[in-house]
Design a protein around this motif. Structure first.
Motif, PDB file in Angstrom:
ATOM      1  N   LYS A 180       0.832  -1.198   0.000  1.00  0.00           N
ATOM      2  CA  LYS A 180       0.000   0.000   0.000  1.00  0.00           C
ATOM      3  C   LYS A 180       0.872   1.256   0.000  1.00  0.00           C
ATOM      4  O   LYS A 180       0.617   2.215  -0.742  1.00  0.00           O
ATOM      5  N   THR A 181       1.897   1.224   0.842  1.00  0.00           N
ATOM      6  CA  THR A 181       2.795   2.372   0.947  1.00  0.00           C
ATOM      7  C   THR A 181       3.539   2.600  -0.363  1.00  0.00           C
ATOM      8  O   THR A 181       3.693   3.747  -0.820  1.00  0.00           O
ATOM      9  N   ARG A 182       3.983   1.518  -0.984  1.00  0.00           N
ATOM     10  CA  ARG A 182       4.725   1.626  -2.251  1.00  0.00           C
ATOM     11  C   ARG A 182       3.836   2.231  -3.340  1.00  0.00           C
ATOM     12  O   ARG A 182       4.269   3.116  -4.092  1.00  0.00           O
ATOM     13  N   SER A 183       2.608   1.753  -3.440  1.00  0.00           N
ATOM     14  CA  SER A 183       1.706   2.279  -4.465  1.00  0.00           C
ATOM     15  C   SER A 183       1.414   3.760  -4.242  1.00  0.00           C
ATOM     16  O   SER A 183       1.396   4.550  -5.195  1.00  0.00           O
ATOM     17  N   ALA A 184       1.182   4.146  -2.986  1.00  0.00           N
ATOM     18  CA  ALA A 184       0.916   5.553  -2.688  1.00  0.00           C
ATOM     19  C   ALA A 184       2.119   6.408  -3.065  1.00  0.00           C
ATOM     20  O   ALA A 184       1.968   7.515  -3.618  1.00  0.00           O
ATOM     21  N   LEU A 185       3.330   5.890  -2.793  1.00  0.00           N
ATOM     22  CA  LEU A 185       4.547   6.624  -3.151  1.00  0.00           C
ATOM     23  C   LEU A 185       4.639   6.828  -4.661  1.00  0.00           C
ATOM     24  O   LEU A 185       4.950   7.931  -5.134  1.00  0.00           O
ATOM     25  N   PHE A 186       4.347   5.777  -5.424  1.00  0.00           N
ATOM     26  CA  PHE A 186       4.438   5.876  -6.882  1.00  0.00           C
ATOM     27  C   PHE A 186       3.363   6.814  -7.442  1.00  0.00           C
ATOM     28  O   PHE A 186       3.623   7.556  -8.394  1.00  0.00           O
ATOM     29  N   VAL A 187       2.160   6.774  -6.875  1.00  0.00           N
ATOM     30  CA  VAL A 187       1.120   7.701  -7.323  1.00  0.00           C
ATOM     31  C   VAL A 187       1.571   9.142  -7.095  1.00  0.00           C
ATOM     32  O   VAL A 187       1.433  10.010  -7.972  1.00  0.00           O
ATOM     33  N   ARG A 188       2.131   9.391  -5.921  1.00  0.00           N
ATOM     34  CA  ARG A 188       2.616  10.737  -5.618  1.00  0.00           C
ATOM     35  C   ARG A 188       3.719  11.156  -6.595  1.00  0.00           C
ATOM     36  O   ARG A 188       3.701  12.288  -7.112  1.00  0.00           O
ATOM     37  N   GLN A 189       4.676  10.272  -6.845  1.00  0.00           N
ATOM     38  CA  GLN A 189       5.787  10.622  -7.727  1.00  0.00           C
ATOM     39  C   GLN A 189       5.303  10.916  -9.140  1.00  0.00           C
ATOM     40  O   GLN A 189       5.767  11.872  -9.782  1.00  0.00           O
ATOM     41  N   LEU A 190       4.376  10.107  -9.641  1.00  0.00           N
ATOM     42  CA  LEU A 190       3.846  10.333 -10.989  1.00  0.00           C
ATOM     43  C   LEU A 190       3.071  11.647 -11.059  1.00  0.00           C
ATOM     44  O   LEU A 190       3.238  12.441 -11.991  1.00  0.00           O
ATOM     45  N   ALA A 191       2.195  11.868 -10.073  1.00  0.00           N
ATOM     46  CA  ALA A 191       1.373  13.076 -10.075  1.00  0.00           C
ATOM     47  C   ALA A 191       2.247  14.326  -9.974  1.00  0.00           C
ATOM     48  O   ALA A 191       2.000  15.333 -10.645  1.00  0.00           O
ATOM     49  N   THR A 192       3.290  14.255  -9.153  1.00  0.00           N
ATOM     50  CA  THR A 192       4.193  15.388  -8.999  1.00  0.00           C
ATOM     51  C   THR A 192       4.973  15.645 -10.285  1.00  0.00           C
ATOM     52  O   THR A 192       5.125  16.794 -10.725  1.00  0.00           O
ATOM     53  N   ALA A 193       5.457  14.569 -10.901  1.00  0.00           N
ATOM     54  CA  ALA A 193       6.216  14.708 -12.147  1.00  0.00           C
ATOM     55  C   ALA A 193       5.359  15.292 -13.258  1.00  0.00           C
ATOM     56  O   ALA A 193       5.855  16.013 -14.134  1.00  0.00           O
ATOM     57  N   LEU A 194       4.071  14.988 -13.246  1.00  0.00           N
ATOM     58  CA  LEU A 194       3.162  15.522 -14.253  1.00  0.00           C
ATOM     59  C   LEU A 194       2.798  16.975 -13.991  1.00  0.00           C
ATOM     60  O   LEU A 194       2.197  17.635 -14.843  1.00  0.00           O
ATOM     61  N   GLY A 195       3.121  17.454 -12.791  1.00  0.00           N
ATOM     62  CA  GLY A 195       2.794  18.833 -12.436  1.00  0.00           C
ATOM     63  C   GLY A 195       1.378  19.014 -11.957  1.00  0.00           C
ATOM     64  O   GLY A 195       0.798  20.098 -12.092  1.00  0.00           O
ATOM     65  N   ALA A 196       0.805  17.974 -11.362  1.00  0.00           N
ATOM     66  CA  ALA A 196      -0.592  18.037 -10.931  1.00  0.00           C
ATOM     67  C   ALA A 196      -0.773  19.014  -9.772  1.00  0.00           C
ATOM     68  O   ALA A 196       0.024  19.045  -8.836  1.00  0.00           O
ATOM     69  N   GLN A 197      -1.824  19.789  -9.853  1.00  0.00           N
ATOM     70  CA  GLN A 197      -2.242  20.641  -8.751  1.00  0.00           C
ATOM     71  C   GLN A 197      -3.487  20.089  -8.068  1.00  0.00           C
ATOM     72  O   GLN A 197      -3.786  20.451  -6.934  1.00  0.00           O
TER      73      GLN A 197
END
Length: 435
Positions: free
Chosen positions: A293-310
């Motif tokens: 669960k922690t790993r998936s949440a980390l990857f979601v955050r990294q992808l969203a941040t890299a995309l520039g999501a607000q």
């Protein structure tokens, strides 16, 4: 990536001498359609039955729902599942709107199967009561799981996809009544005006709790339990890259029909360039162990941040254990400064007094509720039952129990067992209201 969706609106479905579509009437050559279903030797008995809105019909156990479609250009139907693995989301696809293929057990149900009423108070619980349903009612020789509460239902689910593609092919060479265009340019091709709008990402948390292959949602045929959060173009989901699994209490499940008609994705596409910059979809999963669960949440955050999501919208398929994944992603995104809205159902108990989600967070302060799995339903008898009504109580349906089915055919059950009734992808109007 540009996807053209050619829509043909179905007003009636009948059986006839040839499978065709004309003046709103879908005609199905029954014997030919059954021969497509029987390509799998595991199917031992099968029939096709049509159920229309308002009919005095109860359908159970329902295992899957698929919209009749065909690929005209730019790919194949169900890539990596029924057909060869190739990209989805471009070219042209034709769809028979207002109709649906339901895979229904003739005798045996399970934990993950659901019920649909075509009329009466139960019809208000699910969008599928509003469609003309082509019910593929079958039994199989899959004895290894016949008495298992949780079933893969592979033969019937795959037969439903074959039947939906066969029916859809009748409009392959026709001009549609309506042509929808779904187009989202790559990030580097967007104008400055669009880039200055709030960047929003959609996070789809697919059900993937089963360690053994065959139960979980599939992405291009790949079991979502074995994947990390992945960036996808929204057109891929609308064009059949994601297939529903065969695990999850049924009101919380997202059927294949709902994946390709995802109302949240369609709304985000329609708002792109107007009120927001739709950055795309992060397809994630729902796991069992805390580290996963922690790993998936980390990857979601990294992808969203890299995309520039607000901003982000997070859709959870399921409840209970998956709530921990849902909240973990919520926390990760909010901690990254990404304003997040969740879409999920609740499990508040029949009296509405239990904690609505297994895990909670002060950061999860914007959640759209799509229903309560524990809602107690008392439904009158129906004149016609398609499938096996006794399966509701006998075979471990998540919304039924011993005594659910009364002598007169009326039933008492929880919303938990209504087929895909909470529609977390946004196709339906159900919600929970605080009085």
């Amino acid at each position: 990536m540009r996807l053209e969706m050619g829509n043909f609106y179905v007003k009636d479905v009948v059986f006839g001498a040839a499978t065709s579509f004309q003046d709103g009437v879908l005609t199905i050559h029954k014997d030919e359609a059954l021969s497509v279903v029987l390509q799998d030797d595991h199917i031992t008995e099968v029939d096709l039955v049509i159920a229309k809105p308002g009919d005095p019909i109860r359908i159970t156990p329902v295992k899957e729902a698929i919209e009749p479609r065909c690929k005209v250009s730019g790919g194949v139907m169900f890539p990596g599942v029924l057909n060869k693995l190739m990209p989805a989301g471009s070219g042209r696809t034709h769809a028979l709107k207002g109709s649906c293929v339901l895979a229904v057990g003739k005798r045996w149900g399970g934990f993950q199967d659901g019920l649909i009423d075509m009329s009466g108070p139960g019809a208000k619980q699910t969008i599928f009561s509003q469609l003309i349903n082509i019910c593929l009612v079958a039994d199989t020789d899959e004895e290894f799981e016949r008495y298992e509460q949780q079933k893969k239902n592979k033969a019937l689910r795959w037969a439903g996809m074959r039947l939906a593609e066969y029916i859809g092919n009748c409009v392959k060479n026709m001009e549609p009544e309506e042509l929808e265009i779904f187009e989202l340019p790559s990030l580097d091709q967007r104008s400055e005006k669009v880039r200055n709008l709030p960047g929003v990402v959609y996070v789809m948390q697919l059900q993937s709790q089963m360690l053994e292959n065959g139960y979980n949602a599939l992405v291009y045929g790949w079991d979502s339990n074995h994947m990390l959060p992945t960036y996808m173009h929204p057109n891929e989901l609308l064009d059949g890259a994601v297939i529903s699994g065969s695990f999850m209490p049924c009101s919380s499940k997202i059927s294949t029909y709902q994946h390709v008609n995802n109302a949240t994705i369609k709304r985000l596409l329609s708002e792109h360039g107007k009120t927001l910059n739709f950055l795309g979809v992060i397809v994630s999963n729902l796991n069992v162990q805390l580290e996963e669960k922690t790993r998936s949440a980390l990857f979601v955050r990294q992808l969203a941040t890299a995309l520039g999501a607000q901003g982000a919208i997070v859709c959870e398929e399921g409840y209970g254990n998956p709530d921990a994944d849902f909240i973990a992603v919520f926390n990760a995104l909010e901690e990254a400064g990404i304003k997040t809205v969740g879409i999920t159902n609740e499990c508040t108990g029949r009296d509405g007094r239990s904690q609505s989600l297994v895990d909670l967070s002060e950061k999860a302060d914007a959640i759209v509720s799509t229903g309560n799995v524990s809602q107690l339903l008392k439904l009158p008898p129906m004149e016609i039952v398609i499938g096996d009504l006794e399966s509701l109580a006998r075979d471990g349906n998540s919304g039924g129990w011993e005594g659910s089915v009364k002598e007169d055919g009326s039933i008492e059950m929880e919303n938990n067992g209504m087929f895909c009734s909470d529609a977390n992808t946004g196709e339906y109007y159900k919600t929970v209201v605080d009085y």
